[in-house]
Design a protein around this motif. Structure first.
Motif, short mmCIF file in Angstrom:
data_model
loop_
_atom_site.label_atom_id
_atom_site.label_comp_id
_atom_site.label_asym_id
_atom_site.label_seq_id
_atom_site.Cartn_x
_atom_site.Cartn_y
_atom_site.Cartn_z
N SER A 59 87.49 -57.47 45.88
CA SER A 59 86.04 -57.87 46.38
C SER A 59 85.31 -58.61 45.54
O SER A 59 84.35 -59.30 46.23
N GLY A 60 85.49 -58.76 44.44
CA GLY A 60 84.75 -59.87 43.36
C GLY A 60 83.18 -59.45 42.98
O GLY A 60 82.39 -60.11 42.63
N ASP A 61 82.96 -57.90 43.54
CA ASP A 61 81.72 -57.53 43.44
C ASP A 61 81.61 -56.62 42.08
O ASP A 61 82.42 -55.45 42.05
N PRO A 62 81.17 -57.04 40.83
CA PRO A 62 81.21 -56.27 39.68
C PRO A 62 80.77 -54.78 40.01
O PRO A 62 81.24 -54.20 39.38
N GLU A 63 79.51 -54.50 40.60
CA GLU A 63 79.19 -53.12 40.79
C GLU A 63 80.09 -52.23 41.54
O GLU A 63 80.47 -51.21 41.13
N LEU A 64 80.61 -52.84 42.66
CA LEU A 64 81.62 -52.25 43.45
C LEU A 64 82.84 -52.10 42.69
O LEU A 64 83.62 -50.90 42.81
N ILE A 65 83.10 -53.08 41.83
CA ILE A 65 84.56 -52.88 40.90
C ILE A 65 84.35 -51.68 40.09
O ILE A 65 85.33 -50.78 39.82
N GLY A 66 83.21 -51.52 39.64
CA GLY A 66 82.87 -50.68 38.34
C GLY A 66 82.83 -49.32 39.28
O GLY A 66 83.70 -48.32 38.62
N LYS A 67 82.36 -49.10 40.48
CA LYS A 67 82.61 -47.73 41.21
C LYS A 67 83.91 -47.72 41.60
O LYS A 67 84.17 -46.38 41.22
N ALA A 68 84.78 -48.51 42.10
CA ALA A 68 86.16 -48.38 42.43
C ALA A 68 86.85 -47.78 41.28
O ALA A 68 87.83 -46.97 41.18
N SER A 69 86.74 -48.47 40.15
CA SER A 69 87.47 -48.17 38.86
C SER A 69 87.06 -46.70 38.46
O SER A 69 88.27 -46.06 38.17
N ALA A 70 86.08 -46.35 38.64
CA ALA A 70 85.68 -44.87 38.22
C ALA A 70 86.41 -43.84 39.25
O ALA A 70 86.91 -42.83 38.70
N ARG A 71 86.32 -44.42 40.54
CA ARG A 71 87.08 -43.35 41.37
C ARG A 71 88.62 -43.38 41.30
O ARG A 71 89.27 -42.24 41.38
N LEU A 72 89.05 -44.49 41.10
CA LEU A 72 90.50 -44.70 40.75
C LEU A 72 91.18 -43.88 39.77
O LEU A 72 92.11 -43.38 39.69
N LEU A 73 90.19 -43.79 38.74
CA LEU A 73 90.73 -43.05 37.78
C LEU A 73 90.85 -41.43 37.97
O LEU A 73 92.04 -41.07 37.54
N LYS A 74 90.27 -40.77 38.70
CA LYS A 74 90.55 -39.49 39.39
C LYS A 74 91.59 -39.61 40.37
O LYS A 74 92.65 -38.66 40.11
N ILE A 75 91.95 -40.70 40.97
CA ILE A 75 92.94 -40.51 42.18
C ILE A 75 94.36 -40.79 41.14
O ILE A 75 95.09 -40.17 41.57
N LEU A 76 94.30 -41.54 40.00
CA LEU A 76 95.47 -41.70 39.29
C LEU A 76 95.96 -40.34 38.70
O LEU A 76 97.09 -39.96 38.88
N SER A 77 95.07 -39.50 38.34
CA SER A 77 95.25 -38.14 37.93
C SER A 77 95.72 -37.12 39.07
O SER A 77 96.76 -36.59 38.79
N LEU A 78 95.12 -37.39 40.07
CA LEU A 78 95.56 -36.64 41.27
C LEU A 78 96.98 -37.03 41.67
O LEU A 78 97.83 -36.12 42.29
N ASN A 79 97.47 -38.17 41.46
CA ASN A 79 98.62 -38.76 41.96
C ASN A 79 99.86 -38.65 40.76
O ASN A 79 100.76 -39.26 41.08
N ARG A 80 99.36 -38.14 39.94
CA ARG A 80 100.13 -37.68 38.61
C ARG A 80 100.57 -39.06 37.97
O ARG A 80 101.78 -39.14 37.43
N HIS A 81 99.73 -40.15 37.86
CA HIS A 81 100.13 -41.06 37.06
C HIS A 81 99.36 -41.33 35.86
O HIS A 81 98.37 -42.24 35.91
N TYR A 82 99.78 -40.40 35.14
CA TYR A 82 99.01 -40.21 33.89
C TYR A 82 98.86 -41.08 32.92
O TYR A 82 97.83 -41.34 32.23
N ASP A 83 100.09 -41.83 32.74
CA ASP A 83 100.17 -42.84 31.63
C ASP A 83 99.11 -44.05 32.08
O ASP A 83 98.35 -44.38 31.06
#
Length: 555
Positions: A59-83
């Motif tokens: 996307s190249g949008d710093p604000e959108l990248i920050g929000k998506a990174s925050a949401r990705l953190l939860k998705i990784l845990s839900l998908n059991r990609h704990y490392d």
């Protein structure tokens, strides 16, 4: 809108997609972010992870990248990609001082709190949630930070149904119109009512929040509310309604959902069918429950190991940084002391040796920690014997060796009688004491080469190598008598307990572990049905063997 009126949010999203050809590139990426959020809300975590990664990478949008990174953190845990999740959490935490956008900072703080709560780091989770409460941006409320604080306190076993934190969070989220967060805390209260043997209160609460949960349409809450209803009906003695609710929960669950709520649902169905003496159905549900419980225990170990390994990774990075800093200092020292070659060389060698010793020491500690983590991952955390996965692996390997040697073996399935009554009457602390005492007694009767594991709850399994049926019956009966003669002290008296045993041998069941375990379980169920506190063997000559065994011990 996505939190206050989910159906309206979906309608608006569809409308925007119909007009997507007229959107700018930046607006297209914002739409992709909203699609990823909706996929997460609907329980499609794999699709959600892919879409959030696309937003972050392209996307190249710093604000959108920050929000998506925050949401990705939860998705990784839900998908059991704990490392990856914990590495990302450490990275996001390190970038917090540089984040200037108030909304992005708020999103990062709340997701870090949720992630650390997921890792059972209650104090750190509370710290980030309170930081988020102190940094609420325009357009946000205190709802989500207060909800995270209540959730962390609940998971850390610091909350009761009378605590003020849940009500404060519910009031804040109701005022803000955030149905998803309000429902989350209501469901926490429902769980506490069920844990506190107040099923009617739990049912009243679920009836009250049912319309709100259906309106929000959030998959985890649709599923968990139905499972809580099944638990409450079961505790209140209404087995028919409990079964209806449990089956309704299975109907709405995703086929690939192996989470705690699905596991609990199978446990409820198993208890109902067992109570109604539907043995085949009870066994089928119990097998599914046992599989999911094993996955849950493995998942808890995996989370703890991933968190510790992420911390170790940070420690190694810090050591490397310190090592580079020391090397730079040495080079500067050499340049400053060119006129004193001998002294400089000695100093250089001394510092280098010191650094080498330091690195070797830290690497030794790191290796020792890794070996310790590996050992813990194969043991049951409460009793210290093999966990389900490791026992199955070792038992399968041992049976292959015994088959090649044409040596016999027996499998003993052990289940404590009325263990739930002990937990309900005296509390889980005494239940844990009974489990530990059971393990100690069994170990005393078993041989050094025997394999001993906990399959889950109050169920255990033993593989007796090089053992004939009569020997297996004798060992099982010794354990049974020792357990029945054991008393556990409680305040104001003592508690006795017993166990039922099912035995299967390779001479009738073969060397396949799954077949041996099924035959042992079938014999165990027979022992349960015919009075408990006894040993039953599978095979064609069960009654004759048991009679000989009883005659031997009588003499």
């Amino acid at each position: 809108m996505r939190l206050k009126d989910h159906s309206r949010f979906v309608q608006m999203l569809e409308q925007i997609h119909q007009e997507s050809s007229s959107l700018s590139e930046s607006e297209q990426w914002h739409l992709r972010y909203l699609d990823a959020w909706e996929a997460q809300s609907d329980g499609n975590y794999a699709q959600s992870e892919l879409q959030f990664r696309q937003v972050i990478d392209h996307s190249g949008d710093p604000e959108l990248i920050g929000k998506a990174s925050a949401r990705l953190l939860k998705i990784l845990s839900l998908n059991r990609h704990y490392d990856e999740a914990f590495v990302l959490a450490n990275h996001l935490a390190s970038t917090l001082p540089q984040v200037k956008d108030a909304q992005v900072r708020f999103d990062l703080l709340t997701e870090l709190s949720e992630m650390l709560d997921f890792a059972d780091q209650t104090d750190l989770a509370l710290q980030y949630a309170r930081m988020a409460e102190d940094a609420i941006p325009p357009g946000e409320t205190s709802c989500f930070p207060l909800m995270l604080q209540a959730a962390a306190l609940y998971n850390g076993k610091r909350l009761t149904s009378a605590s003020p934190e849940p009500r404060q969070a519910i009031d804040a989220c109701t005022t803000a119109g955030d149905l998803v967060s309000a429902n989350a805390i209501w469901l926490v209260l429902g769980s506490m009512y069920i844990d506190g043997n107040q099923p009617l209160k739990a049912l009243d609460l679920l009836d009250q929040i049912g319309p709100s949960i259906r309106t929000a349409g959030y998959y985890p809450h649709l599923l968990s509310s139905q499972v809580e209803r099944a638990q409450a009906y079961l505790k209140s003695g209404n087995d028919d309604e409990a079964k209806k609710a449990a089956l309704a929960a299975l109907a709405i669950s995703h086929p690939d959902d192996t989470g705690d709520w699905v596991m609990t649902d199978y446990q409820v169905l198993y208890q109902i069918e067992k109570k109604q003496r539907h043995d085949a159905a009870a066994l089928a549900y119990h097998e599914r429950f046992s599989t999911l419980e094993k996955n849950h225990l493995d998942d808890v170990h995996a989370r703890a190991l991933a968190y510790d390994m992420a911390e170790q990774h940070l420690l190694v990075q810090k050591m490397q940084t310190e090592g580079l800093s020391k090397q730079n200092s040495i080079l500067k020292l050499q340049q400053a002391l060119t006129g004193k070659a001998v002294e400089t060389s000695r100093l250089y060698i001394a510092l280098l040796l010191l650094m080498l010793v330091s690195v070797v020491f830290w690497l030794f500690r790191l290796k020792r920690s890794q070996l310790r983590f590996k050992e813990l991952s194969s043991l049951d955390g409460l009793t210290g014997i093999f966990n389900y996965q490791h026992f199955i692996s070792e038992a399968s390997r041992t049976l292959q060796i015994l088959e090649k040697r044409r040596s016999t073996a027996c499998v003993i399935a052990i289940d404590l009688d009325h263990f739930k009554q002990i937990n309900d009457t005296y509390g889980h602390a005494l239940g844990d004491t009974v489990l530990k005492r059971t393990v100690a007694i069994c170990r005393h009767q078993l041989r050094p080469d025997d394999l001993f594991g906990r399959l889950g709850g109050e169920e255990f399994c033993v593989l007796l190598s090089g053992c004939h049926r009569n020997q297996g019956m004798a060992i099982a009966d010794c354990i049974r008598k020792a357990l029945a003669a054991t008393l556990v002290d409680v305040e104001g008296g003592v508690v006795s307990f017993s166990a039922s045993f099912g035995l299967a041998c390779t001479d009738t069941s073969g060397y396949e572990l799954q077949r041996l375990c099924k035959d042992a379980d079938a014999a165990l169920y027979k022992a349960k049905r015919t009075g408990r506190n006894q040993v039953v063997a599978s095979g064609e000559h069960i009654d004759q063997v048991q009679a000989q065994h009883a005659e031997k011990w009588a003499s």
